[in-house]
Write an enzyme that holds these catalytic residues in place. Structure first.
Site, PDB file in Angstrom:
ATOM      1  N   GLY A  14      -3.686   3.862  -2.569  1.00  0.00           N
ATOM      2  CA  GLY A  14      -5.143   3.714  -2.504  1.00  0.00           C
ATOM      3  C   GLY A  14      -5.621   3.616  -1.067  1.00  0.00           C
ATOM      4  O   GLY A  14      -4.982   2.973  -0.242  1.00  0.00           O
ATOM      5  N   ARG A  75      -1.084   9.925  -4.308  1.00  0.00           N
ATOM      6  CA  ARG A  75      -0.025   9.286  -5.093  1.00  0.00           C
ATOM      7  C   ARG A  75       0.969  10.400  -5.398  1.00  0.00           C
ATOM      8  O   ARG A  75       0.577  11.507  -5.753  1.00  0.00           O
ATOM      9  CB  ARG A  75      -0.604   8.651  -6.347  1.00  0.00           C
ATOM     10  CG  ARG A  75      -1.563   7.520  -5.974  1.00  0.00           C
ATOM     11  CD  ARG A  75      -1.784   6.514  -7.076  1.00  0.00           C
ATOM     12  NE  ARG A  75      -2.160   5.213  -6.536  1.00  0.00           N
ATOM     13  CZ  ARG A  75      -3.414   4.826  -6.283  1.00  0.00           C
ATOM     14  NH1 ARG A  75      -4.410   5.631  -6.552  1.00  0.00           N
ATOM     15  NH2 ARG A  75      -3.655   3.641  -5.786  1.00  0.00           N
ATOM     16  N   ASP A 106       1.663  -2.171  -2.104  1.00  0.00           N
ATOM     17  CA  ASP A 106       3.014  -2.540  -2.569  1.00  0.00           C
ATOM     18  C   ASP A 106       3.811  -1.334  -3.068  1.00  0.00           C
ATOM     19  O   ASP A 106       5.012  -1.232  -2.830  1.00  0.00           O
ATOM     20  CB  ASP A 106       2.935  -3.622  -3.636  1.00  0.00           C
ATOM     21  CG  ASP A 106       2.313  -3.119  -4.912  1.00  0.00           C
ATOM     22  OD1 ASP A 106       1.237  -2.488  -4.827  1.00  0.00           O
ATOM     23  OD2 ASP A 106       2.894  -3.329  -5.983  1.00  0.00           O
ATOM     24  N   THR A 129      -4.742  -2.108   2.160  1.00  0.00           N
ATOM     25  CA  THR A 129      -5.256  -2.175   0.782  1.00  0.00           C
ATOM     26  C   THR A 129      -6.430  -3.139   0.751  1.00  0.00           C
ATOM     27  O   THR A 129      -6.413  -4.163   1.439  1.00  0.00           O
ATOM     28  CB  THR A 129      -4.166  -2.633  -0.213  1.00  0.00           C
ATOM     29  OG1 THR A 129      -4.805  -3.040  -1.429  1.00  0.00           O
ATOM     30  CG2 THR A 129      -3.344  -3.804   0.292  1.00  0.00           C
ATOM     31  N   ASP A 131      -7.113  -5.006  -1.627  1.00  0.00           N
ATOM     32  CA  ASP A 131      -6.849  -6.073  -2.607  1.00  0.00           C
ATOM     33  C   ASP A 131      -6.385  -7.402  -2.018  1.00  0.00           C
ATOM     34  O   ASP A 131      -6.401  -8.413  -2.704  1.00  0.00           O
ATOM     35  CB  ASP A 131      -5.802  -5.602  -3.621  1.00  0.00           C
ATOM     36  CG  ASP A 131      -6.288  -4.405  -4.417  1.00  0.00           C
ATOM     37  OD1 ASP A 131      -7.514  -4.277  -4.572  1.00  0.00           O
ATOM     38  OD2 ASP A 131      -5.459  -3.604  -4.869  1.00  0.00           O
ATOM     39  N   ASP A 133      -3.400  -8.518  -1.550  1.00  0.00           N
ATOM     40  CA  ASP A 133      -2.466  -9.056  -2.540  1.00  0.00           C
ATOM     41  C   ASP A 133      -1.008  -8.949  -2.087  1.00  0.00           C
ATOM     42  O   ASP A 133      -0.109  -8.911  -2.912  1.00  0.00           O
ATOM     43  CB  ASP A 133      -2.650  -8.311  -3.873  1.00  0.00           C
ATOM     44  CG  ASP A 133      -2.441  -6.823  -3.725  1.00  0.00           C
ATOM     45  OD1 ASP A 133      -2.268  -6.349  -2.589  1.00  0.00           O
ATOM     46  OD2 ASP A 133      -2.457  -6.124  -4.746  1.00  0.00           O
ATOM     47  N   ARG A 175      -8.319  -5.119 -10.675  1.00  0.00           N
ATOM     48  CA  ARG A 175      -7.726  -4.951 -12.012  1.00  0.00           C
ATOM     49  C   ARG A 175      -6.799  -6.106 -12.352  1.00  0.00           C
ATOM     50  O   ARG A 175      -6.754  -6.573 -13.472  1.00  0.00           O
ATOM     51  CB  ARG A 175      -6.932  -3.636 -12.070  1.00  0.00           C
ATOM     52  CG  ARG A 175      -7.715  -2.488 -12.643  1.00  0.00           C
ATOM     53  CD  ARG A 175      -6.826  -1.306 -12.823  1.00  0.00           C
ATOM     54  NE  ARG A 175      -6.057  -1.065 -11.610  1.00  0.00           N
ATOM     55  CZ  ARG A 175      -6.095   0.048 -10.889  1.00  0.00           C
ATOM     56  NH1 ARG A 175      -6.853   1.033 -11.271  1.00  0.00           N
ATOM     57  NH2 ARG A 175      -5.365   0.191  -9.809  1.00  0.00           N
TER      58      ARG A 175
HETATM   59  P1  ADP Z   1      -0.199   1.476  -3.206  1.00  0.00           P
HETATM   60  O1  ADP Z   1       0.717   1.732  -2.068  1.00  0.00           O
HETATM   61  O2  ADP Z   1      -1.636   1.449  -2.786  1.00  0.00           O
HETATM   62  O3  ADP Z   1       0.229   0.279  -4.020  1.00  0.00           O
HETATM   63  P2  ADP Z   1       0.862   3.258  -5.308  1.00  0.00           P
HETATM   64  O4  ADP Z   1       1.334   2.148  -6.172  1.00  0.00           O
HETATM   65  O5  ADP Z   1       0.186   4.414  -5.937  1.00  0.00           O
HETATM   66  O6  ADP Z   1      -0.152   2.759  -4.176  1.00  0.00           O
HETATM   67  O7  ADP Z   1       2.130   3.808  -4.497  1.00  0.00           O
HETATM   68  C1  ADP Z   1       1.989   4.823  -3.537  1.00  0.00           C
HETATM   69  C2  ADP Z   1       3.130   5.767  -3.609  1.00  0.00           C
HETATM   70  O8  ADP Z   1       4.356   5.079  -3.309  1.00  0.00           O
HETATM   71  C3  ADP Z   1       3.388   6.392  -4.967  1.00  0.00           C
HETATM   72  O9  ADP Z   1       2.517   7.457  -5.245  1.00  0.00           O
HETATM   73  C4  ADP Z   1       4.827   6.893  -4.790  1.00  0.00           C
HETATM   74  O10 ADP Z   1       4.859   8.089  -4.060  1.00  0.00           O
HETATM   75  C5  ADP Z   1       5.433   5.759  -3.948  1.00  0.00           C
HETATM   76  N1  ADP Z   1       6.163   4.861  -4.839  1.00  0.00           N
HETATM   77  C6  ADP Z   1       5.677   3.859  -5.602  1.00  0.00           C
HETATM   78  N2  ADP Z   1       6.647   3.299  -6.353  1.00  0.00           N
HETATM   79  C7  ADP Z   1       7.790   3.966  -6.065  1.00  0.00           C
HETATM   80  C8  ADP Z   1       9.146   3.903  -6.516  1.00  0.00           C
HETATM   81  N3  ADP Z   1       9.528   3.015  -7.434  1.00  0.00           N
HETATM   82  N4  ADP Z   1      10.036   4.760  -5.993  1.00  0.00           N
HETATM   83  C9  ADP Z   1       9.668   5.662  -5.053  1.00  0.00           C
HETATM   84  N5  ADP Z   1       8.397   5.777  -4.601  1.00  0.00           N
HETATM   85  C10 ADP Z   1       7.460   4.957  -5.082  1.00  0.00           C
END
Ligand code: ADP
Length: 327
Positions: A14, A75, A106, A129, A131, A133, A175
């Site tokens: 995000g 993502r 995260d 982020t 958030d 968090d 959320r």
């Molecule tokens: P944020 O970083 O804002 O929490 P996301 O949860 O969408 O956003 O995570 C961003 C990106 O990090 C994902 O689209 C993916 O490419 C990578 N990612 C998240 N979880 C994993 C995982 N378990 N293994 C490998 N890459 C991951």
């Protein structure tokens, strides 16, 4: 001497205001330490597609004040697979990029942790982020701007609510956590704040509307999108049924909370952490997020930065504060 000569920088997950300021700091710090620096477009997708752009002082001129991210974000499910990460590694090797700064939340750090372990690849994360968090930093880049955006939007809603003697149910982001709702709710002088962490919920709200002050001409009820009442439209419907004589309106703030020019606090945080990330890589740090705790720079292992609702941020004392002020 450090083996790091070319740092890749990306934004992932995000978006958040202040990401540009963080990119700028990573680029300028890399150049200051006589390193090459490469922008990776659209987060991990850019690693897999070799979407790389060389960066210099000029490429980050005039971006510190801009919302969004000049490197774009995405993502990327392919990065969750070993094949996707293998492609990413090949591309990094082919372009002689030998360290990464990843700016995100995260999820971004989970991906970075796995990749860094698989390929013994140096990576430092920056908390980007809205958030707030993540463990390992008092504030994340983007949070201050986001709550200020909420406050300025709700102040405008208050003007019209007051003119028409209306109730407004305003939904804000969150959320999993009511942090944005709680802090911005206090900031706007909300008459009630509904968040997932406080189980008083809709029944309590109905009682308070029934027995609350009748001399108030407007009422603002801030609802976190993850509240168990089911968001602002649900709350609005329930209140309309219970109080058909009140003029009740709903406003969902939505994505405006992610955009806009970052606050000075976010710009300064992003700038400080961006430089710290480059210096950390040069000192041999990896698999850590650079954060600020009690005004000091702190590096926290990715394994500990996973999303959590920080008990320090939503305590009974904060909930009582909101209640005292909402009379
Ligand atoms: P944020 O970083 O804002 O929490 P996301 O949860 O969408 O956003 O995570 C961003 C990106 O990090 C994902 O689209 C993916 O490419 C990578 N990612 C998240 N979880 C994993 C995982 N378990 N293994 C490998 N890459 C991951």
């Amino acid at each position: 001497m450090s083996k790091i000569q070319n740092i890749g920088v990306l934004t992932s997950g995000g978006d958040a205001p202040g990401m540009n300021a963080a990119i700028r700091a990573v680029v300028r710090a890399s150049l200051y330490y006589k390193l090459k620096v490469t922008g990776v477009l659209r987060g991990y997708e850019g690693l897999i597609n070799a979407d790389f752009i060389p960066m210099d002082e000029k490429s980050v001129a005039n971006i510190i004040q801009r919302g969004g991210t000049m490197l774009k974000t995405a993502r990327c499910n392919e990065f969750k697979t070993p094949e996707g990460r293998a492609k990413a590694y090949e591309n990094l090797m082919a372009s002689e990029i030998n360290a990464l700064v990843v700016i995100g939340g995260d999820g971004t750090f989970i991906g970075a942790d796995i990749f860094s372990q698989e390929y013994n690849f140096p990576i430092i994360g920056l908390p980007g982020t809205i958030d707030n968090d993540l463990e390992g930093t008092d504030l994340t880049i983007g949070y201050d701007t986001a709550i200020n955006t909420v406050v300025s939007a709700v102040d405008k809603i208050r003007d019209t609510a007051e003119s028409h003697d209306r109730f407004f149910i305003v939904e804000v982001m969150g959320r999993d956590s009511g942090l944005i709702a709680l802090r911005s709710g206090i900031g706007v002088g909300a008459e009630a704040i509904l968040i997932p962490e406080a189980k008083t919920g809709i029944d309590d709200l109905i009682e308070r509307v029934k027995h609350g002050r009748k001399d108030k001409s407007s009422k603002i009820i801030v609802v976190a999108e993850g509240d168990e009442a089911g968001g602002a439209y649900n709350v609005g419907e329930i209140l309309k049924n219970k109080f058909p004589h009140h003029d009740i309106r709903v406003s969902v703030l939505g994505h405006i909370q992610r955009g806009g020019s970052p606050s000075c606090a976010d710009r300064v945080l992003a700038s400080r952490l961006g430089v710290a990330a480059v210096e950390g890589l040069l000192e041999g740090k990896t698999k850590v997020m650079a954060g600020q705790v009690n005004k000091e720079i702190v590096f926290t292992p990715f394994s500990r930065t996973t999303k959590h609702i920080d008990a320090m941020q939503i305590t009974p004392a904060w909930l009582k504060l909101a209640e005292i002020l909402s009379l």
